[in-house]
Design a protein around this motif. Structure first.
Motif, PDB file in Angstrom:
ATOM      1  N   LEU A  35       0.844  -1.191   0.000  1.00 27.51           N
ATOM      2  CA  LEU A  35       0.000   0.000   0.000  1.00 27.51           C
ATOM      3  C   LEU A  35       0.881   1.243   0.000  1.00 27.51           C
ATOM      4  CD1 LEU A  35      -2.744  -0.970   2.618  1.00 27.51           C
ATOM      5  CD2 LEU A  35      -2.884  -1.094   0.116  1.00 27.51           C
ATOM      6  N   VAL A  36       0.359   2.342  -0.509  1.00 28.46           N
ATOM      7  CA  VAL A  36       1.093   3.600  -0.471  1.00 28.46           C
ATOM      8  C   VAL A  36       1.188   4.075   0.980  1.00 28.46           C
ATOM      9  CG1 VAL A  36       0.399   4.251  -2.800  1.00 28.46           C
ATOM     10  CG2 VAL A  36      -1.013   4.938  -0.849  1.00 28.46           C
ATOM     11  N   GLU A  37       2.109   4.994   1.243  1.00 29.35           N
ATOM     12  CA  GLU A  37       2.335   5.444   2.615  1.00 29.35           C
ATOM     13  C   GLU A  37       1.127   6.165   3.195  1.00 29.35           C
ATOM     14  OE1 GLU A  37       5.865   7.733   2.886  1.00 29.35           O
ATOM     15  OE2 GLU A  37       7.202   6.070   2.352  1.00 29.35           O
ATOM     16  N   GLN A  38       0.437   6.954   2.383  1.00 24.13           N
ATOM     17  CA  GLN A  38      -0.725   7.708   2.850  1.00 24.13           C
ATOM     18  C   GLN A  38      -1.899   7.480   1.892  1.00 24.13           C
ATOM     19  OE1 GLN A  38       0.547  11.798   3.229  1.00 24.13           O
ATOM     20  NE2 GLN A  38       1.590  11.414   5.161  1.00 24.13           N
ATOM     21  N   PRO A  39      -2.667   6.411   2.099  1.00 24.28           N
ATOM     22  CA  PRO A  39      -3.814   6.149   1.221  1.00 24.28           C
ATOM     23  C   PRO A  39      -4.803   7.310   1.228  1.00 24.28           C
ATOM     24  CG  PRO A  39      -3.301   4.226   2.565  1.00 24.28           C
ATOM     25  CD  PRO A  39      -2.479   5.354   3.110  1.00 24.28           C
ATOM     26  N   MET A  40      -5.356   7.586   0.061  1.00 27.12           N
ATOM     27  CA  MET A  40      -6.334   8.661  -0.090  1.00 27.12           C
ATOM     28  C   MET A  40      -7.720   8.076  -0.318  1.00 27.12           C
ATOM     29  SD  MET A  40      -4.562  11.431   0.182  1.00 27.12           S
ATOM     30  CE  MET A  40      -5.719  12.649  -0.441  1.00 27.12           C
ATOM     31  N   VAL A  41      -8.742   8.838   0.097  1.00 25.30           N
ATOM     32  CA  VAL A  41     -10.120   8.430  -0.158  1.00 25.30           C
ATOM     33  C   VAL A  41     -10.371   8.477  -1.660  1.00 25.30           C
ATOM     34  CG1 VAL A  41     -12.535   9.055   0.164  1.00 25.30           C
ATOM     35  CG2 VAL A  41     -10.944   9.190   2.087  1.00 25.30           C
ATOM     36  N   VAL A  42     -10.989   7.425  -2.180  1.00 24.64           N
ATOM     37  CA  VAL A  42     -11.267   7.336  -3.612  1.00 24.64           C
ATOM     38  C   VAL A  42     -12.772   7.313  -3.803  1.00 24.64           C
ATOM     39  CG1 VAL A  42     -11.019   5.933  -5.687  1.00 24.64           C
ATOM     40  CG2 VAL A  42      -9.138   6.096  -4.040  1.00 24.64           C
ATOM     41  N   ALA A  76     -17.553   7.032  17.269  1.00 25.70           N
ATOM     42  CA  ALA A  76     -16.541   8.094  17.168  1.00 25.70           C
ATOM     43  C   ALA A  76     -16.658   8.771  15.822  1.00 25.70           C
ATOM     44  CB  ALA A  76     -15.140   7.533  17.356  1.00 25.70           C
ATOM     45  N   ASN A  77     -16.149   9.989  15.756  1.00 21.79           N
ATOM     46  CA  ASN A  77     -16.054  10.712  14.485  1.00 21.79           C
ATOM     47  C   ASN A  77     -14.584  10.727  14.079  1.00 21.79           C
ATOM     48  OD1 ASN A  77     -16.061  12.405  12.302  1.00 21.79           O
ATOM     49  ND2 ASN A  77     -17.329  13.992  13.254  1.00 21.79           N
ATOM     50  N   ILE A  78     -14.233   9.936  13.087  1.00 25.32           N
ATOM     51  CA  ILE A  78     -12.831   9.818  12.645  1.00 25.32           C
ATOM     52  C   ILE A  78     -12.674  10.354  11.214  1.00 25.32           C
ATOM     53  CG2 ILE A  78     -12.258   7.901  14.187  1.00 25.32           C
ATOM     54  CD1 ILE A  78     -12.848   5.971  11.916  1.00 25.32           C
ATOM     55  N   THR A  79     -13.561  11.270  10.844  1.00 27.47           N
ATOM     56  CA  THR A  79     -13.555  11.796   9.480  1.00 27.47           C
ATOM     57  C   THR A  79     -12.231  12.450   9.106  1.00 27.47           C
ATOM     58  OG1 THR A  79     -15.939  12.171   9.568  1.00 27.47           O
ATOM     59  CG2 THR A  79     -14.705  13.391   7.893  1.00 27.47           C
ATOM     60  N   GLU A  80     -11.679  13.255   9.991  1.00 23.57           N
ATOM     61  CA  GLU A  80     -10.500  14.049   9.658  1.00 23.57           C
ATOM     62  C   GLU A  80      -9.193  13.262   9.728  1.00 23.57           C
ATOM     63  OE1 GLU A  80     -10.599  17.006   8.503  1.00 23.57           O
ATOM     64  OE2 GLU A  80     -12.744  17.354   8.793  1.00 23.57           O
ATOM     65  N   GLN A  81      -9.235  12.031  10.189  1.00 23.93           N
ATOM     66  CA  GLN A  81      -8.003  11.275  10.389  1.00 23.93           C
ATOM     67  C   GLN A  81      -7.607  10.523   9.116  1.00 23.93           C
ATOM     68  OE1 GLN A  81      -6.594  11.896  13.203  1.00 23.93           O
ATOM     69  NE2 GLN A  81      -8.409  12.998  13.917  1.00 23.93           N
ATOM     70  N   THR A 123      -4.459   6.173  10.951  1.00 22.45           N
ATOM     71  CA  THR A 123      -4.871   6.689  12.259  1.00 22.45           C
ATOM     72  C   THR A 123      -6.285   6.198  12.585  1.00 22.45           C
ATOM     73  OG1 THR A 123      -3.497   8.657  11.942  1.00 22.45           O
ATOM     74  CG2 THR A 123      -5.186   8.762  13.654  1.00 22.45           C
ATOM     75  N   LYS A 124      -7.154   6.141  11.582  1.00 26.44           N
ATOM     76  CA  LYS A 124      -8.492   5.574  11.781  1.00 26.44           C
ATOM     77  C   LYS A 124      -8.379   4.144  12.324  1.00 26.44           C
ATOM     78  CE  LYS A 124     -11.224   7.977   8.178  1.00 26.44           C
ATOM     79  NZ  LYS A 124     -10.313   9.039   7.748  1.00 26.44           N
ATOM     80  N   LEU A 125      -7.500   3.353  11.703  1.00 25.83           N
ATOM     81  CA  LEU A 125      -7.337   1.965  12.128  1.00 25.83           C
ATOM     82  C   LEU A 125      -6.746   1.881  13.537  1.00 25.83           C
ATOM     83  CD1 LEU A 125      -6.031   0.412   8.794  1.00 25.83           C
ATOM     84  CD2 LEU A 125      -8.301   0.151   9.797  1.00 25.83           C
ATOM     85  N   ASN A 158      -9.503  -3.315  21.454  1.00 16.44           N
ATOM     86  CA  ASN A 158      -8.422  -4.149  21.980  1.00 16.44           C
ATOM     87  C   ASN A 158      -7.922  -5.147  20.929  1.00 16.44           C
ATOM     88  OD1 ASN A 158      -6.592  -5.007  23.923  1.00 16.44           O
ATOM     89  ND2 ASN A 158      -7.956  -6.609  24.710  1.00 16.44           N
ATOM     90  N   SER A 159      -7.623  -4.607  19.755  1.00 14.64           N
ATOM     91  CA  SER A 159      -7.142  -5.449  18.663  1.00 14.64           C
ATOM     92  C   SER A 159      -5.958  -4.755  17.983  1.00 14.64           C
ATOM     93  CB  SER A 159      -8.271  -5.717  17.650  1.00 14.64           C
ATOM     94  OG  SER A 159      -8.795  -4.483  17.174  1.00 14.64           O
ATOM     95  N   THR A 160      -5.373  -5.414  17.019  1.00 19.93           N
ATOM     96  CA  THR A 160      -4.236  -4.865  16.275  1.00 19.93           C
ATOM     97  C   THR A 160      -4.460  -5.103  14.783  1.00 19.93           C
ATOM     98  OG1 THR A 160      -3.003  -6.945  16.471  1.00 19.93           O
ATOM     99  CG2 THR A 160      -2.612  -5.258  18.173  1.00 19.93           C
ATOM    100  N   TYR A 161      -3.655  -4.417  13.952  1.00 20.88           N
ATOM    101  CA  TYR A 161      -3.757  -4.644  12.509  1.00 20.88           C
ATOM    102  C   TYR A 161      -2.368  -4.700  11.888  1.00 20.88           C
ATOM    103  CZ  TYR A 161      -2.635   0.261  11.414  1.00 20.88           C
ATOM    104  OH  TYR A 161      -2.008   1.468  11.286  1.00 20.88           O
TER     105      TYR A 161
END
Length: 320
Positions: free
Chosen positions: A224-231, A283-288, A292-294, A302-305
């Motif tokens: 994946l790219v370093e900073q994925p963008m919304v498509v 939560a509102n994670i729109t701006e992240q 950071t959302k993940l 209490n999970s990881t990715y």
């Protein structure tokens, strides 16, 4: 004068100027060869001056001949030199990115210390350019005339999309990152060989994916790219910012949240434990940004990715 604009002269004026330069060179040579008894330091000065005149004269003569056989096109971003074959070569020797528009309307943003070679007009059934360095391509869509970018041993083929290509030193590696659309990246036998009938192996990339080609191992590694963008789901075009799509959740299931993220970013997200999909998230994670959302999702549950290739795997025991 080599860095300035080409003086406008007739053929006759150019020949007169050449004759004048050669006469000056001959006179300087004659002076240097005369058996004049001068101080050794003065003799060395005259010889150096004569040599300098010879070098400058030959340089000017070469410059005149080069400009008589090829055309120099001046633009606001500097000269694009036309080769005898009719291809234009643009070199960005500045510290800033340089933008240029090709004959089909495609745009190229050329990074510093990079160059691109392209025809003045795309007349064949394929649009083909060669890149050395780094550039962002925004290709005008034309299914009848595919667009090819050659970079070292790798060729990138598109119909109409935007993507970035970066080549390592001496083309030791090539990285292709896709912003919008879909591209095909494949290896050719030789850097200068025609792309036709020379495909060996390669990969298909979609938005937010990239591939790194290693010349040493002749291998492709996707990620994946370093900073994925919304498509945008329908058009396949990148959204200007993450705030253009809302990610405001209230007691939403993990499956719902991840489904919206998958659709927005075009990235497959896999749950190692299906029970995680039933956990609720508010939560509102729109701006992240995506990662950071993940982080916030995983911290709440209490999970990881992990990023594995072009997919994301979420691991955890669930919300109980």
């Amino acid at each position: 004068m080599l860095d300035g604009e080409t003086p406008i002269r007739t053929d006759g004026e150019s020949r007169q100027l050449e004759d004048k330069i050669w006469r000056a060179i001959q006179q300087k040579q004659d002076v240097a060869q005369r058996p004049i008894h001068t101080h050794p330091a003065a003799r060395r000065w005259w010889l150096s001056a004569a040599a300098a005149v010879v070098v400058l004269g030959l340089g000017w003569f070469t410059y005149l001949n080069l400009n008589s056989n090829s055309e120099t096109i001046l633009t606001s971003n500097g000269p694009a030199v036309s080769s005898p074959a009719g291809t234009l070569i643009r070199l960005n020797d500045t510290a800033q990115a340089m933008e240029l528009t090709l004959s089909d309307g495609s745009r190229v943003t050329l990074a510093p210390r990079s160059s691109v070679e392209y025809p003045a007009k795309f007349e064949s059934t394929r649009r083909e350019v060669t890149l050395h360095g780094e550039a962002l391509f925004q290709v005008t869509r034309n299914p009848q005339q595919p667009f090819y970018v050659n970079a070292g041993e790798v060729t990138t083929k598109v119909l109409g999309t935007s993507f970035r290509i970066q080549t390592g030193e001496e083309n030791s590696s090539v990285q292709v990152s896709v912003l919008t659309g879909k591209v095909s990246v494949f290896q050719r036998d030789l850097p200068d060989a025609p792309t036709k009938d020379k495909i060996k192996n390669g990969v298909i990339l979609t938005p937010n994916q990239r591939v790194l080609y290693s010349q040493a191992s002749h291998s492709f590694e996707t990620s994946l790219v370093e900073q994925p963008m919304v498509v945008a789901a329908e058009s396949g075009a990148s959204v200007a910012s993450t705030s253009d799509v809302a990610f405001d959740f209230e007691d939403a299931s993990m499956a719902t949240v991840l489904g919206k993220l998958e659709k927005a970013y075009g990235i497959e997200i896999i749950l190692e434990n299906e029970e995680l999909g039933n956990c609720l998230f508010t939560a509102n994670i729109t701006e992240q940004p995506l990662f950071t959302k993940l982080d916030l999702l995983c911290a709440a549950l209490n999970s990881t990715y992990e990023v594995r290739g072009t997919k994301i795997l979420i691991m955890g025991s669930g919300c109980r």
